[in-house]
Design a protein around this motif. Structure first.
Motif, PDB file in Angstrom:
ATOM      1  N   HIS A 118       0.686  -0.895   0.195  1.00  0.00           N
ATOM      2  CA  HIS A 118      -0.239  -0.168  -0.402  1.00  0.00           C
ATOM      3  C   HIS A 118       0.352   1.354   0.110  1.00  0.00           C
ATOM      4  O   HIS A 118       0.507   2.246   0.682  1.00  0.00           O
ATOM      5  N   ALA A 141      -5.596   6.243  -2.440  1.00  0.00           N
ATOM      6  CA  ALA A 141      -6.540   5.133  -2.777  1.00  0.00           C
ATOM      7  C   ALA A 141      -7.495   5.439  -4.144  1.00  0.00           C
ATOM      8  O   ALA A 141      -7.035   4.242  -5.035  1.00  0.00           O
ATOM      9  N   ASP A 164     -10.119   2.075   2.240  1.00  0.00           N
ATOM     10  CA  ASP A 164      -9.375   2.692   1.319  1.00  0.00           C
ATOM     11  C   ASP A 164      -8.461   1.495   0.856  1.00  0.00           C
ATOM     12  O   ASP A 164      -7.693   1.407  -0.409  1.00  0.00           O
ATOM     13  N   TYR A 168      -7.557  -0.068  -2.764  1.00  0.00           N
ATOM     14  CA  TYR A 168      -6.227  -0.684  -3.131  1.00  0.00           C
ATOM     15  C   TYR A 168      -5.925  -2.091  -2.797  1.00  0.00           C
ATOM     16  O   TYR A 168      -5.370  -1.720  -4.106  1.00  0.00           O
TER      17      TYR A 168
END
Length: 189
Positions: A118, A141, A164, A168
């Motif tokens: 991420h 995201a 989010d 992602y």
């Protein structure tokens, strides 16, 4: 038939190579299919990123590094920040000083967005008071979805039902919409 296609060659500034396999039934195959030629559609890196000029309004800083970047990576970015902003590479790979190996900053195109990481990092350029400024940031995201060919309306729909973090991951597991569109366009000509 199959071919490796890269998102950065089909209108989206992301280095995302994927093998595209296509099977056409013999009874409907006219023998004319060919994979699409690379093209640029004019979308720039900054077109897909949120505006960051407000970050530089009350500061003389020319380089800001996002606080959301993992500390081990942030140290490496801090060390190489002047090399990053002057690089002409598409993706700047930072030499590691820790065991964390994902030290890449997207300059002209984003490193491959992955479901397991991420922390895709990009360099955003802007002008404030006639001075070029640089923001080294973690891709958000909704921006990750843009780099997959989705729009903000898609993000709004998704964010109403998942976090989010999940968005992602979904972006990292997706295929770039523009690549598939280009393949289908050739298929149905």
């Amino acid at each position: 038939c199959f071919k490796v296609l890269n998102g950065k060659d089909y209108g989206i500034p992301q280095n995302r190579e994927r093998v595209i396999l296509l099977a056409i039934r013999k009874d409907v195959d006219n023998g004319k299919f060919k994979f699409p030629e690379p093209f640029e559609d004019g979308k720039t890196f900054n077109d897909l990123l949120d505006d960051c000029t407000h970050l530089f309004e009350n500061t003389d800083e020319t380089i800001i590094i996002d606080e959301k970047i993992m500390p081990a990576v942030k140290r490496n970015i801090e060390r190489d920040k002047h090399l990053i902003i002057t690089s002409d590479k598409g993706i700047y790979r930072i030499p590691c000083t820790t065991s964390f190996q994902d030290n890449a900053v997207g300059i002209k195109y984003s490193p491959t967005i992955t479901a397991s990481n991420h922390s895709t990092i990009v360099l955003q350029k802007t002008q404030v008071n006639g001075i070029e400024r640089f923001y080294i940031k973690k891709l958000r995201a909704h921006e990750a979805l843009r780099f997959m060919g989705f729009d903000d309306e898609d993000y709004e729909k998704a964010s109403s039902v998942v976090s989010d973090s999940q968005i992602y991951k979904q972006a990292g597991n997706s295929i770039i919409v523009d690549v598939i569109y280009a393949v289908f366009k050739e298929l149905f000509l």
